[in-house]
Write an enzyme that holds these catalytic residues in place. Structure first.
Site, PDB file in Angstrom:
ATOM      1  N   MET A 139     -16.096  41.434  30.534  1.00 19.08           N
ATOM      2  CA  MET A 139     -15.466  42.457  30.438  1.00 19.08           C
ATOM      3  C   MET A 139     -15.061  42.039  28.496  1.00 19.08           C
ATOM      4  SD  MET A 139     -12.261  41.760  33.202  1.00 19.08           S
ATOM      5  CE  MET A 139     -11.499  42.703  32.545  1.00 19.08           C
ATOM      6  N   HIS A 140     -14.203  42.582  28.517  1.00 19.41           N
ATOM      7  CA  HIS A 140     -13.485  43.257  26.364  1.00 19.41           C
ATOM      8  C   HIS A 140     -14.419  43.248  25.149  1.00 19.41           C
ATOM      9  CE1 HIS A 140     -10.731  41.036  28.954  1.00 19.41           C
ATOM     10  NE2 HIS A 140     -11.668  39.483  28.436  1.00 19.41           N
ATOM     11  N   ASP A 182     -15.380  42.515  35.718  1.00 22.93           N
ATOM     12  CA  ASP A 182     -15.840  40.989  36.947  1.00 22.93           C
ATOM     13  C   ASP A 182     -14.992  40.503  37.354  1.00 22.93           C
ATOM     14  OD1 ASP A 182     -15.701  39.916  34.061  1.00 22.93           O
ATOM     15  OD2 ASP A 182     -17.970  39.124  34.207  1.00 22.93           O
TER      16      ASP A 182
HETATM   17  C1  XUL Z   1     -12.165  37.993  31.314  1.00 23.20           C
HETATM   18  C2  XUL Z   1     -12.752  37.297  30.704  1.00 23.20           C
HETATM   19  C3  XUL Z   1     -14.521  36.413  31.803  1.00 23.20           C
HETATM   20  C4  XUL Z   1     -15.675  38.157  31.706  1.00 23.20           C
HETATM   21  C5  XUL Z   1     -16.367  37.003  31.947  1.00 23.20           C
HETATM   22  O1  XUL Z   1     -11.081  38.779  30.996  1.00 23.20           O
HETATM   23  O2  XUL Z   1     -13.228  36.737  30.173  1.00 23.20           O
HETATM   24  O3  XUL Z   1     -14.292  37.048  33.149  1.00 23.20           O
HETATM   25  O4  XUL Z   1     -14.529  38.731  32.606  1.00 23.20           O
HETATM   26  O5  XUL Z   1     -17.492  37.616  32.423  1.00 23.20           O
END
Ligand code: XUL
Length: 516
Positions: free
Chosen positions: A84-85, A242
């Site tokens: 994410m992000h 994810d």
């Molecule tokens: C969720 C986050 C992590 C990434 C890992 O906020 O930062 O879990 O998604 O892939």
């Protein structure tokens, strides 16, 4: 001629690997394949990846999955998931302007952005979340300040899985769970926070249309078909971030269950029937991949990462001591097992890469506390493993303080997944620290790609309801708490919890000293 079996394909663009997984209408996993890749760390605290690396990982893992099943296998839909992000910046011809800045990249202008938004309360009013350093919004602001030439070319911002969607379908689209992690999304109303985006002097047109996660957001295009060897026209559903999709992948479809993940990060999460007000400075209240639900989680930056750090240490320094020469994961767990619950009075704070939850603090640093001349590397290994579980439980406590218990945690059963939980010791520690049964379930051991396949199946009614989808997540393992160990570890946790506030000033000074 009998009609071919219906299947759905999940593709997960992770931080260290891409996984593809094929699931059939009976809930059987027909094939999986994982391709590993690296991340670039040009400076301490910076992490980035060239999206081309994801594309190659995805192409190879999909090809390997297709090679494992009969040629007539019908892929009815595709679900995408990923880290994410991350910010993938595109220009007016949809070319990638610079490598994607990732979720664990500490470059962020989130403090300045919070100010520009009118302060924390006003930001929370718009998004129901603080702007945490990992989030996409702070990375756009970083680009504006530090790479103005790149910023001037910016026309589109996509999260990692949505960039893959663009190459696969030609469509720019996202879905509500990943959009929640930009810090620019109204999580209560499940729409972009347009007024906030404008207030931050960003262009709302940079962000793609946003759908519910199981909505079909496009079809495999001609060029996507040629790249991936997939049939042109195959529907591609939204999918999910994810960390959110994994909750569904563990069979959690409603309130009352807690879910943890030990991947690179460590996550404690639950589903929510309403978007409760997120008054915390570190927890994340996001849209769930299920349309009428939300998701609360806290992310510990050093889950499995702490074990990898320990592995590096053991491999480089302790090879000649008692213990194996090949320090693989199992060997380290066995080493830790040779110590005792509570690590014989040793506590590890796992903040090797700073922390996000429950302490939003990029300058937090790790520590062993309580070392005596009697301790050895077995106690240190166990303390590292316990420290990671304490950090997950610390998030759980923060979630309860934030008002979770009445909605989500009536009868806690903990479902756990991620590479770390293949160690029974790490599952038992969770049972002893959380004080409840800890389950692993079928499919979830495959990570987020399984959850993405479930979302795809929901999108085309291969499974009619979330409950029908997760009936295939039957229990694989169960650990139950041991009352004596639980009492001991709870006392150890109290000590753990008292250490961060006590050590914070010293940890910050140490972090600042090594940065300058
Ligand atoms: C969720 C986050 C992590 C990434 C890992 O906020 O930062 O879990 O998604 O892939």
């Amino acid at each position: 001629m009998s009609s071919a079996l219906q299947t759905v394909l999940g593709i997960d663009i992770g931080t260290s690997a891409c996984k593809a997984l094929l699931l059939d209408e009976h809930g059987r996993i027909l094939a999986t394949h994982t391709v590993s890749y690296e991340l670039e760390q040009p400076r301490p605290g910076w992490t980035q990846q060239d999206p081309q690396v994801w594309l190659e990982g995805a192409r190879h893992s999909v090809a390997a999955v297709l090679a494992q099943v009969p040629a007539e296998t019908r892929i009815s839909a595709i679900g995408l998931t990923g880290q994410m992000h991350g910010m993938v910046p595109l220009d007016d011809s949809d070319q990638v302007i610079r490598p994607a800045m990732l979720w664990n990249d500490q470059r962020s202008e989130c403090v300045a952005l919070t100010e520009q938004a009118g302060g924390e309360t006003s930001l929370r009013h718009a998004t129901n979340n603080p702007m945490l350093p990992g989030y996409t919004g702070g990375k756009i602001a970083w680009l504006r300040k530090h790479e103005p030439a790149h910023y001037a070319r910016l026309k589109t911002v996509l999260n990692p899985k949505d960039w893959l969607r663009l190459t696969l379908t030609g469509e720019k689209a996202t879905e509500v769970s990943d959009a929640s992690g930009t810090g620019l999304f109204d999580v209560r109303a499940r729409v972009w926070a347009t007024a906030l985006i404008e207030r931050l002097d960003m262009d709302p047109r940079w962000l793609p249309p946003c759908y519910e996660s199981s909505h079909i957001s496009g079809q495999v295009s001609r060029s996507g078909a040629a790249l991936f060897g997939l049939p042109e026209g195959t529907p591609v559903v939204g999918g999910g971030g994810d960390s959110v999709v994994q909750t569904l992948g563990c069979g959690v479809t409603g309130a009352g269950q807690v879910q943890t993940t030990i991947g690179t990060a460590g996550i404690t999460a639950c589903a929510l029937p309403q978007p409760i007000d997120n008054l915390t400075g570190s927890l994340q209240v996001f849209c769930n991949v299920l349309p009428d639900q939300w998701h609360m989680m806290g992310v510990a930056m050093n889950g499995g990462y702490a074990m990898r750090w320990l592995q590096r240490l053991l491999r480089s320094n302790l090879r000649d001591n008692h213990g194996p020469t090949q320090w693989d994961f199992e060997a380290i767990v066995a080493h830790a097992n040779a110590s005792a619950p509570g690590s014989r009075g040793l506590v590890f704070l796992p903040y090797l890469n700073g922390e996000r939850a429950p302490h939003a603090d990029p300058l937090a640093r790790a520590a062993f506390v309580g070392l005596s001349a009697l301790h050895d590397s077995r106690d240190m290994a166990r303390a590292v493993m316990e420290g990671v579980i304490f950090s997950l439980y610390d998030i759980y406590v923060a979630m309860q303080t934030a008002g979770m218990q009445t909605q989500a945690m009536q009868s806690p059963v903990l479902k756990t997944c991620g590479g770390g939980v293949r160690a029974p010791l790490w599952r038992q520690m969770q049972a002893d620290v959380f004080g409840c049964d800890v389950l692993t379930t079928a499919g979830s051991e495959q990570g987020a790609a399984f959850g993405a396949a479930l979302v795809a199946a929901l999108g085309i009614d291969m499974f009619a309801t979330p409950e029908a989808a997760v009936q295939h997540c039957h229990v694989l393992t169960r650990e139950t708490p041991d009352p004596d160990t639980q009492a001991l570890l709870r006392t150890q946790f109290e000590i753990y919890q008292s250490l961060y506030p006590a050590l914070r000033p010293a940890l910050h000074r140490l972090a600042q000293n090594t940065e300058s």
